[in-house]
Design an enzyme around this catalytic site. Structure first.
Site, PDB file in Angstrom:
ATOM      1  N   SER A 144    -119.380  22.796 -54.819  1.00 48.28           N
ATOM      2  CA  SER A 144    -118.636  21.972 -53.865  1.00 48.28           C
ATOM      3  C   SER A 144    -119.510  20.777 -53.479  1.00 48.28           C
ATOM      4  O   SER A 144    -120.708  20.765 -53.763  1.00 48.28           O
ATOM      5  CB  SER A 144    -118.333  22.822 -52.625  1.00 48.28           C
ATOM      6  OG  SER A 144    -117.992  22.029 -51.518  1.00 48.28           O
ATOM      7  N   TYR A 157    -119.909  28.419 -45.736  1.00 47.91           N
ATOM      8  CA  TYR A 157    -119.391  27.845 -46.980  1.00 47.91           C
ATOM      9  C   TYR A 157    -120.492  27.047 -47.700  1.00 47.91           C
ATOM     10  O   TYR A 157    -120.698  27.197 -48.910  1.00 47.91           O
ATOM     11  CB  TYR A 157    -118.187  26.957 -46.660  1.00 47.91           C
ATOM     12  CG  TYR A 157    -117.452  26.431 -47.870  1.00 47.91           C
ATOM     13  CD1 TYR A 157    -116.564  27.245 -48.576  1.00 47.91           C
ATOM     14  CD2 TYR A 157    -117.626  25.119 -48.305  1.00 47.91           C
ATOM     15  CE1 TYR A 157    -115.880  26.764 -49.685  1.00 47.91           C
ATOM     16  CE2 TYR A 157    -116.941  24.629 -49.413  1.00 47.91           C
ATOM     17  CZ  TYR A 157    -116.069  25.451 -50.097  1.00 47.91           C
ATOM     18  OH  TYR A 157    -115.400  24.970 -51.194  1.00 47.91           O
TER      19      TYR A 157
HETATM   20  P1  NDP Z   1    -107.024  27.588 -53.824  1.00 47.09           P
HETATM   21  O1  NDP Z   1    -106.896  28.178 -52.461  1.00 47.09           O
HETATM   22  O2  NDP Z   1    -105.832  27.010 -54.482  1.00 47.09           O
HETATM   23  O3  NDP Z   1    -107.681  28.617 -54.817  1.00 47.09           O
HETATM   24  C1  NDP Z   1    -108.523  29.643 -54.423  1.00 47.09           C
HETATM   25  C2  NDP Z   1    -108.333  30.760 -55.413  1.00 47.09           C
HETATM   26  O4  NDP Z   1    -109.278  31.788 -55.161  1.00 47.09           O
HETATM   27  C3  NDP Z   1    -106.954  31.355 -55.338  1.00 47.09           C
HETATM   28  O5  NDP Z   1    -106.402  31.319 -56.612  1.00 47.09           O
HETATM   29  C4  NDP Z   1    -107.192  32.784 -54.852  1.00 47.09           C
HETATM   30  O6  NDP Z   1    -106.345  33.701 -55.520  1.00 47.09           O
HETATM   31  C5  NDP Z   1    -108.624  33.030 -55.280  1.00 47.09           C
HETATM   32  N1  NDP Z   1    -109.300  34.010 -54.418  1.00 47.09           N
HETATM   33  C6  NDP Z   1    -109.789  33.833 -53.168  1.00 47.09           C
HETATM   34  N2  NDP Z   1    -110.314  34.993 -52.721  1.00 47.09           N
HETATM   35  C7  NDP Z   1    -110.155  35.902 -53.720  1.00 47.09           C
HETATM   36  C8  NDP Z   1    -110.485  37.277 -53.853  1.00 47.09           C
HETATM   37  N3  NDP Z   1    -111.086  37.968 -52.875  1.00 47.09           N
HETATM   38  N4  NDP Z   1    -110.189  37.886 -55.015  1.00 47.09           N
HETATM   39  C9  NDP Z   1    -109.579  37.220 -56.019  1.00 47.09           C
HETATM   40  N5  NDP Z   1    -109.218  35.923 -55.946  1.00 47.09           N
HETATM   41  C10 NDP Z   1    -109.508  35.275 -54.799  1.00 47.09           C
HETATM   42  O7  NDP Z   1    -108.161  26.480 -53.650  1.00 47.09           O
HETATM   43  P2  NDP Z   1    -108.972  25.557 -54.658  1.00 47.09           P
HETATM   44  O8  NDP Z   1    -108.335  25.496 -55.975  1.00 47.09           O
HETATM   45  O9  NDP Z   1    -109.223  24.327 -53.910  1.00 47.09           O
HETATM   46  O10 NDP Z   1    -110.357  26.350 -54.751  1.00 47.09           O
HETATM   47  C11 NDP Z   1    -110.914  26.810 -55.966  1.00 47.09           C
HETATM   48  C12 NDP Z   1    -112.434  26.732 -55.869  1.00 47.09           C
HETATM   49  O11 NDP Z   1    -112.827  25.380 -55.732  1.00 47.09           O
HETATM   50  C13 NDP Z   1    -113.023  27.465 -54.672  1.00 47.09           C
HETATM   51  O12 NDP Z   1    -114.217  28.092 -55.040  1.00 47.09           O
HETATM   52  C14 NDP Z   1    -113.298  26.337 -53.690  1.00 47.09           C
HETATM   53  O13 NDP Z   1    -114.341  26.659 -52.792  1.00 47.09           O
HETATM   54  C15 NDP Z   1    -113.715  25.244 -54.660  1.00 47.09           C
HETATM   55  N6  NDP Z   1    -113.647  23.891 -54.127  1.00 47.09           N
HETATM   56  C16 NDP Z   1    -112.469  23.310 -53.761  1.00 47.09           C
HETATM   57  C17 NDP Z   1    -112.457  22.005 -53.293  1.00 47.09           C
HETATM   58  C18 NDP Z   1    -111.209  21.299 -52.922  1.00 47.09           C
HETATM   59  O14 NDP Z   1    -111.291  20.164 -52.417  1.00 47.09           O
HETATM   60  N7  NDP Z   1    -110.033  21.875 -53.114  1.00 47.09           N
HETATM   61  C19 NDP Z   1    -113.691  21.235 -53.168  1.00 47.09           C
HETATM   62  C20 NDP Z   1    -114.866  21.941 -53.595  1.00 47.09           C
HETATM   63  C21 NDP Z   1    -114.827  23.208 -54.050  1.00 47.09           C
HETATM   64  P3  NDP Z   1    -105.196  34.547 -54.705  1.00 47.09           P
HETATM   65  O15 NDP Z   1    -104.314  33.523 -54.076  1.00 47.09           O
HETATM   66  O16 NDP Z   1    -104.531  35.352 -55.767  1.00 47.09           O
HETATM   67  O17 NDP Z   1    -105.945  35.386 -53.720  1.00 47.09           O
END
Ligand code: NDP
Length: 254
Positions: A144, A157
């Protein structure tokens, strides 16, 4: 050798059922990989599999809760059982609890660290033997801007995402001998479910991201297709331990 061809490769994307994970999954699918969508929400995962199949690739959904070690280990085993091998692991699942440090409970701290960082350790630990068996492989960890910067609402985070970069470097050095490349991707501000919640919680976030991002826009999940293919493909075979920003220039604006 086709530098960007992923035909015959099997990739797991944790959190691949939406957002950045699905953007990466679709990129690798279009380059020929078979995709395992690994998440908790079965309906979201089924929809993602359909979208990947519509792009012409093979895909399946395998449920995982990355907070549970056994579930991560079962994900790797079930992938190999279903598809015969494992070549690429994308540790993308993640979440945030936005609070000032003095308001964050120890339980919340652990939830964020376990979801974002420990999960990546456990999945990589479980995947190692299979990647080695395949003759090498690729691990892509999602960091991130909080891997680099700090923010008042991001104590846990930022700790998890900073740790992700250091863990990436350490694993890269350990597993280079096995032809396993381990790299991190550091997204800027991307329009996903995660940041839609952030925009509700943080005043003026939308405008300040636009102002601060040289590209003049929020990122989209599709912006991660290219970096996923590069880091999953032979094109990156001499790239390991790197942390690559995909941020429209956010982190280099002085
Ligand atoms: P989303 O909320 O769309 O995606 C997060 C994903 O993580 C979901 O698909 C969710 O699946 C999964 N997830 C969370 N907890 C669990 C768990 N305990 N077990 C299994 N799956 C889990 O957000 P983003 O696409 O934005 O995030 C994806 C990654 O990118 C993350 O690591 C986030 O920190 C990182 N990120 C995002 C940024 C942004 O601006 N969007 C910036 C920097 C980093 P489900 O719904 O099935 O639980």
């Amino acid at each position: 050798m086709d530098l960007f061809n992923l035909s015959g490769r099997v990739a797991i994307v944790t959190g691949g059922n939406g957002g950045i994970g699905l953007g990466m999954a679709l990129g690798m699918a279009k380059a020929g990989a078979t995709i395992v969508v690994a998440g908790r929400d079965a309906a979201k995962s089924a929809a993602a599999v359909k979208e990947i199949e519509a792009a012409g690739a093979k895909a399946s959904a395998i449920p995982v809760d990355v907070l549970k070690e056994e579930s991560c280990r079962e994900l790797i085993a079930a992938t190999v059982k279903a598809h015969g091998r494992l070549d690429i692991l994308v540790n993308n699942a993640g979440m945030s609890i936005r609070k000032q440090p003095e308001e964050l409970t120890l339980q919340e701290w652990h939830t964020v660290l376990d979801s974002n960082l420990t999960s990546a350790f456990v999945c990589s630990h479980a995947a190692y033997a299979e990647l080695k068996k395949a003759g090498g492989g690729k691990i892509i960890n999602i960091g991130s801007m909080m891997s680099i910067f700090g923010a008042p609402f991001a104590t846990a985070y930022a700790a998890s995402k900073g740790g992700m970069v250091q863990m990436t470097k350490a694993m890269a050095t350990a597993w280079a001998k096995d032809n396993i490349q381990v790299n991190a991707v550091l997204p800027g501000w991307i329009d996903t479910a995660l940041t839609r919640r952030a925009r509700e919680q943080i005043t003026h976030l939308h405008e300040s991201v636009l102002r601060r991002t040289p590209a003049g826009r929020w990122g989209e999940p599709g912006d991660f297709a290219g970096i996923a293919v590069f880091l999953a493909a032979p094109a990156s075979d001499f790239v390991t331990g790197a942390a690559i920003t995909v941020d429209g220039g956010y982190s280099v604006l002085g």
